[in-house]
Design a protein around this motif. Structure first.
Motif, PDB file in Angstrom:
ATOM      1  N   UNK A   1     -10.572   6.744  -1.502  1.00  0.00           N
ATOM      2  CA  UNK A   1     -10.364   7.610  -2.464  1.00  0.00           C
ATOM      3  C   UNK A   1     -10.560   6.680  -4.334  1.00  0.00           C
TER       4      UNK A   1
ATOM      5  N   UNK B   1      -7.989   7.219  -6.628  1.00  0.00           N
ATOM      6  CA  UNK B   1      -7.624   7.553  -8.285  1.00  0.00           C
ATOM      7  C   UNK B   1      -7.201   7.932  -9.066  1.00  0.00           C
TER       8      UNK B   1
ATOM      9  N   UNK C   1      -6.477   4.671  -2.721  1.00  0.00           N
ATOM     10  CA  UNK C   1      -5.669   5.737  -1.920  1.00  0.00           C
ATOM     11  C   UNK C   1      -5.367   4.538  -0.647  1.00  0.00           C
ATOM     12  N   UNK C   2      -6.025   3.170  -0.673  1.00  0.00           N
ATOM     13  CA  UNK C   2      -5.195   2.017  -0.190  1.00  0.00           C
ATOM     14  C   UNK C   2      -4.614   0.810  -0.376  1.00  0.00           C
TER      15      UNK C   2
ATOM     16  N   UNK D   1      -4.906  -0.947  -3.452  1.00  0.00           N
ATOM     17  CA  UNK D   1      -5.672  -2.215  -4.137  1.00  0.00           C
ATOM     18  C   UNK D   1      -5.383  -1.511  -5.078  1.00  0.00           C
TER      19      UNK D   1
ATOM     20  N   UNK E   1       3.026  -2.000   3.257  1.00  0.00           N
ATOM     21  CA  UNK E   1       2.346  -0.940   3.482  1.00  0.00           C
ATOM     22  C   UNK E   1       1.384  -0.640   2.365  1.00  0.00           C
ATOM     23  N   UNK E   2       0.081  -0.427   2.786  1.00  0.00           N
ATOM     24  CA  UNK E   2      -0.768  -0.035   2.359  1.00  0.00           C
ATOM     25  C   UNK E   2      -0.572   1.315   1.086  1.00  0.00           C
TER      26      UNK E   2
ATOM     27  N   UNK F   1      -0.761   4.349  -0.594  1.00  0.00           N
ATOM     28  CA  UNK F   1      -1.540   4.997  -1.707  1.00  0.00           C
ATOM     29  C   UNK F   1      -1.715   4.367  -2.888  1.00  0.00           C
TER      30      UNK F   1
ATOM     31  N   UNK G   1      -1.915   5.924  -6.674  1.00  0.00           N
ATOM     32  CA  UNK G   1      -2.422   7.375  -8.258  1.00  0.00           C
ATOM     33  C   UNK G   1      -2.058   7.319  -9.406  1.00  0.00           C
TER      34      UNK G   1
ATOM     35  N   UNK H   1       2.112   6.903  -3.238  1.00  0.00           N
ATOM     36  CA  UNK H   1       2.538   8.371  -3.544  1.00  0.00           C
ATOM     37  C   UNK H   1       4.381   7.807  -2.800  1.00  0.00           C
ATOM     38  N   UNK H   2       4.361   6.708  -2.927  1.00  0.00           N
ATOM     39  CA  UNK H   2       6.463   6.808  -2.758  1.00  0.00           C
ATOM     40  C   UNK H   2       6.905   6.900  -3.695  1.00  0.00           C
TER      41      UNK H   2
ATOM     42  N   UNK I   1       5.449  11.348  -5.108  1.00  0.00           N
ATOM     43  CA  UNK I   1       4.483  11.241  -5.255  1.00  0.00           C
ATOM     44  C   UNK I   1       4.696  10.826  -6.784  1.00  0.00           C
TER      45      UNK I   1
ATOM     46  N   UNK J   1       3.565  16.675   1.305  1.00  0.00           N
ATOM     47  CA  UNK J   1       5.611  15.915   0.611  1.00  0.00           C
ATOM     48  C   UNK J   1       6.058  17.529   1.032  1.00  0.00           C
TER      49      UNK J   1
ATOM     50  N   UNK K   1     -11.491   6.092   3.049  1.00  0.00           N
ATOM     51  CA  UNK K   1     -10.018   7.257   3.862  1.00  0.00           C
ATOM     52  C   UNK K   1      -9.504   7.282   4.947  1.00  0.00           C
TER      53      UNK K   1
ATOM     54  N   UNK L   1      -6.601   5.522   5.466  1.00  0.00           N
ATOM     55  CA  UNK L   1      -5.032   5.446   4.934  1.00  0.00           C
ATOM     56  C   UNK L   1      -4.962   7.111   5.604  1.00  0.00           C
TER      57      UNK L   1
ATOM     58  N   UNK M   1      -0.090  -4.984   6.495  1.00  0.00           N
ATOM     59  CA  UNK M   1       0.202  -4.343   7.992  1.00  0.00           C
ATOM     60  C   UNK M   1      -0.284  -2.675   9.189  1.00  0.00           C
TER      61      UNK M   1
END
Lengths: 370, 606
Positions: free
Chosen positions: A166, A168, A183-184, A186, A208-209, A211, A213, A230-231, A255, B410, B440, B443, B482
């Protein structure tokens, strides 16, 4: 000064200031808000009333509703194309242009591209839309990037399968280049002058990939871009060089939904998040943001609300590139008085900030220290 | 949760910080999706104002919080913003506010004798706000004394409010008019002025006040006996009221309009020092006197009576029955529980009353299309069963967009509900897979740390590769990072793609090493070994020796291992032929490579 809150009985997914005509040193007064998660969603236009700001700057004016219009599906994004036209993205996959009548008396549908984003047998939500009049670009959960012209009924170009995940958010880098985040984790740069459907460049974080937003470009320097994921990490990238961001800042605990550079004073950055906070980042040193990027900074999250938020402490947030910490500092302040439900959207223009939350409230701050 | 403050715990609505001491409530209507929100002032100055009611309608969204909208049983919204228009359903809201305020006075504030009456007066005044309007109307008219409602206002002001000063003000208009009876009016004025009002913050004790009041009461009585006001029947009525003559007060039925108003007025002029335990006796008798012997009491009356009797449980019970929504009862119970007034008697199924009610209410909220986020907060405040309820409910929220799913996740992650996280991510991943959005899907699997699903996705990729001969979604595969380590199959996929890439870049020796490691490290699934070995063919056929002796031996052993496996009896003859041809080719190539490698390694470089 605390922002004024207005309770509008719908969960707000987007708030946007109506652009002020260039040249006039006016504060914005009108904003649009889009709702989500209702059975019948709406795009509404609000006004802050006369700007009779005096020396004491006492604004107790609550925003009042000017007009609104029904919207099919959640409003997933909203952008003003110009002073009269508003583009909305829908969870039904449609992208629509809404026209605001003079004097803001009514909001009507000017044109809609139904099912711009779709799966083979289902609707795919459109996740974001960006405008640079007269062109529009939309992206969605179906991984398509679509280019439109505001006055043409047919879409100009579709990049099929631009992404297997997706997309975003999207932003214009140059007139013909856009940057998308997916969402990975990039960032992909797309050049519409190229015929091929593959990105001109791909950037991503090692590790880590997570996502991503939201994304926003520095108003003056096109190669500097900020993303949030997201983090809750705020990343500042230089797209010309390297595959990794310049800076990583632990901004939020959940997020990050939107990140915005201030359009006229790019030393200020605003972020809002699912954790219910809205942060205002500013560089406190003399150097501007771009120099800081090259040298890195130490950042500290400072709460100015006086009310300690649960779980927050004043510890120094990790820096990415150790810089000359005595000279370069980045400070963050909480803009909302206390913990709210998720802040889904924010917009800044001149000295005004508007944001919308899942608590069905809109907050307006009319005296930003920028 | 063990806060001492009086505000009810489910105060999600920190958004409304600008309204201090108010709270938002939701009413869960009968059946389904009917909701409204109200702002109630819990503490603070009790200004006479209509409650702000803000309704969120199923069919129409109202933006202004001042509009009062009331749903009727067919869910058609009524769009009028006036409290005075007592349409059938507005009365429910009024009743709720009435009960709520009374509970506040009696249970929360727990006023002792003396101030109890003052609070009750306030309570009554709050719900009879039309008096101010009327009074203003009269005073602003040209000749107030001639106004037809003049005496009504005086009596109402007097009776209703115990607002003596204002009554005097209104009376003075009359006095100035008729010079000849001015002495009588003056007398009345004095009486009204000297009526003692208990001051809870003052130094006067209750007994002192009582003495003073009795004194004043006797004075009024004397005026009555002396026929001081006989000349003016209006004044005569007033003095009778002041004396506390129940029949006279009862005659003002129309102005009083409710039995509880009658009760308070009656107490004001007969027992201003009423003590809480004695209240119910007067309440009962007032109701009987006012309503008459044959009128059946309405549900509201029963509830109020239970409140006057300080029977909390009865109040809650009656409210649950009478008001077909959980909101009021849940919040009231919670509030009382907070004040430690409610003895938690455990219900048969284990949770206490308060928790039960809040759970019921929140469960109702959950099925609402947008209020589920608030319901979560309610569940958080139910220590015993909240979490279980939440776990069951949260998976049932319909997830139309990824954004909503992210928000739900969340909530789950914040509460360490890993089961639910996994299940929701799986739903989203499956949906993505169905729509061919492999990135997706991956993910979502990464978020859930779901190795099994990651394996499934990898299988899908490999299937696509076998069918089409090339990889789809290279942007994903090339950038797994990873995440590759999530599942073996995924790791293989990533590495396999890397092999192809190395080959494409002509980095043959690295490619060869990678390919071999995939087989020897047993990362590659058995079924694909043939494919991998076939991929090795072009490397073996190169002019230059790529595979070393040892590597070639390993390849050979892999091939033999593959062939030594039991033959699948379902393969057709044709397939078997193809297989054996392939094996032959490979054996040949391997042998040739081995020969060249031995020679190369045996040669001394000169």
């Amino acid at each position: 000064m605390d922002p004024t809150a207005k309770y509008i009985s719908q969960k707000i997914s987007r708030t946007r200031w109506r652009p002020v005509p260039a040249g006039l040193l006016q504060q914005p007064e009108v904003f649009a808000a889009g709702s989500w998660d209702n059975e019948s969603n709406r795009v509404s236009i609000w006004s802050l009333g006369d700007d009779d700001s005096d020396t004491d700057g006492e604004f107790d004016e609550e925003p009042r509703l000017l007009c609104d219009s029904e919207h099919d599906g959640d409003v997933t994004d909203l952008q003003f194309l110009d002073g009269d036209r508003l583009v909305s993205a829908s969870s039904s996959g449609a992208v629509a242009i809404l026209k605001l009548q003079p004097d803001c008396q009514a909001l009507s549908l000017a044109h809609v591209w139904e099912r711009a984003h779709r799966y083979s047998c289902d609707n795919a939500p459109c996740t974001a839309v960006v405008c640079r009049s007269p062109e529009l670009v939309s992206v969605g959960e179906d991984g398509r990037v679509i280019l439109y012209k505001a006055d043409q009924t047919e879409v100009v170009r579709v990049i099929e399968n631009a992404d297997s995940s997706t997309i975003h958010a999207v932003t214009f880098l140059r007139t013909t280049e856009v940057l998308t985040v997916n969402s990975i984790g990039q960032l992909k740069m797309w050049d519409f002058r190229q015929q091929s459907d593959s990105p001109a460049q791909i950037l991503s974080l090692t590790g880590d990939r997570v996502p991503l937003h939201c994304v926003d470009k520095h108003p003056n320097q096109q190669h500097i871009v900020a993303t949030g994921g997201q983090d809750g990490m705020l990343c500042i990238w230089d797209v010309r060089q390297g595959n990794t961001p310049f800076s990583l800042i632990e901004a939020h605990s959940a997020e990050m939904w939107e990140v915005h550079f201030h359009p006229s004073n790019p030393n200020h950055l605003f972020t809002c998040s699912e954790d219910g906070s809205l942060l205002h980042w500013e560089t406190t040193s003399g150097s501007d943001m771009s120099t800081l990027l090259q040298r890195g900074w130490n950042s500290r999250v400072v709460s100015h609300s006086g009310v300690p938020l649960a779980g927050e402490d004043d510890s120094v947030v990790s820096s990415w590139l150790a810089g000359d910490s005595s000279k370069n500092r980045l400070e963050a302040t909480h803009m909302l008085p206390s913990q709210t439900l998720s802040v889904n959207s924010l917009d800044v223009l001149e000295q005004c900030l508007v944001c919308g939350t899942d608590g069905e409230a809109v907050y307006v701050h009319r005296q930003l220290p920028v | 949760m063990e806060e001492v403050d009086v505000e009810p715990s489910p105060m999600v609505i920190a958004d409304l910080n600008s309204f201090i001491y108010r709270h938002l409530g939701f009413e869960w209507g009968p059946g389904d999706l009917l909701v409204y929100e109200t702002n109630y002032k819990l503490q603070g100055p009790r200004t006479a104002g209509s409650p702000l009611v803000h309704v969120v309608r199923k069919d129409e969204d109202i933006c202004s919080p001042i509009l009062l909208l009331v749903p009727d049983s067919n869910y058609r919204s009524v769009i009028r913003a006036c409290m005075e228009e007592l349409q059938h359903n507005v009365s429910i809201l009024l009743a709720i506010e009435l009960i709520w305020n009374l509970c506040e006075v009696l249970f929360i504030d727990a006023a002792p004798a003396g101030s109890l009456l003052l609070h009750l007066l306030d309570w009554v005044r709050l719900h009879k706000s039309d008096v101010d309007a009327r009074a203003r109307e009269v005073l602003q008219s040209e000749s107030p004394a001639q106004h037809q409602s003049y005496w009504d206002v005086v009596r109402r002001t007097l009776i209703l409010q115990g607002r003596m000063d204002e009554a005097r003000q209104v009376l003075s208009k009359q006095a100035s008019l008729r010079a000849e009876s001015s002495s009588v009016f003056k007398r009345m004025d004095v009486l009204l002025q000297t009526m003692p009002i208990f001051n809870p913050t003052g130094t006067q004790t209750l007994t002192e006040f009582d003495v003073k009041w009795r004194h004043w009461h006797e004075e009024c009585d004397r005026c009555l006996q002396d026929n001081t006001f006989a000349s003016n029947r209006h004044l005569e009525t007033i003095v009778k009221i002041l004396v506390g003559d129940e029949d006279t007060i009862l005659e003002q039925k129309e102005l009083l309009s409710t039995w509880y108003h009658f009760l308070v007025t009656r107490l004001l002029f007969t027992h201003p020092t009423i003590k809480p335990p004695d209240l119910h006796y007067y309440a009962q008798s007032s109701m009987n006197m006012f309503l008459g012997p044959r009128a059946p009491p309405e549900p509201l009356d029963i509830i109020l009576l239970s409140a006057f009797e300080f029977d909390l449980h009865q109040v809650i019970k009656d409210c649950s029955i009478a008001l077909n929504n959980w909101w009021f009862v849940a919040h009231l119970t919670d509030l009382l529980d907070h004040c430690k007034l409610l003895q938690s008697h455990n219900l048969h199924f284990g949770s206490n009353l308060r928790e039960f009610l809040v759970l019921e209410y929140a469960s109702g909220l959950f099925t609402h299309h947008s209020l589920w986020q608030l319901a979560v907060d309610y569940f958080d405040h139910c220590p015993e069963f909240g979490r279980v309820y939440l776990e069951l409910q949260i998976e049932r929220i319909p997830l139309d967009t990824e954004r909503k799913a992210i928000k739900v996740l969340r909530i789950c992650e914040d509460r360490q509900m890993s089961e639910q996280v996994r299940s929701i991510c799986k739903i989203m991943a499956k949906r993505a897979l169905r729509n061919n959005r492999l990135g997706s899907a991956l993910s979502w699997s990464i978020r859930a740390k779901d190795a099994a699903f990651a394996t499934l996705i990898s299988e899908r990729f490999l299937q696509d590769y076998c069918n089409k001969g090339s990889f789809t979604d290279l942007d994903l595969l090339d950038n797994l990072g990873p995440a590759m380590l999530l599942s073996d199959r995924l790791t293989f996929l990533g590495k396999y793609r890397e092999f192809h890439r190395l080959y494409g870049e002509n980095r043959f020796s690295e490619a060869a090493k990678l390919l071999l490691s995939l087989m020897t490290a047993k990362i590659a699934p058995r079924g694909l070994w043939m494919t991998l070995l076939t991929d090795a063919l072009p490397l073996l056929e190169q002019k230059e020796v790529i595979f070393s002796v040892d590597q070639t031996y390993e390849l050979m052993s892999c091939l033999e291992e593959l062939n030594s496996g039991t033959k699948d009896s379902n393969t057709t003859d044709q397939e078997e032929d193809i297989e054996s041809t392939k094996t032959e080719l490979l054996r040949l190539a391997l042998a040739r490579n081995l020969a060249m490698a031995i020679v190369k390694e045996g040669t001394i470089e000169t």
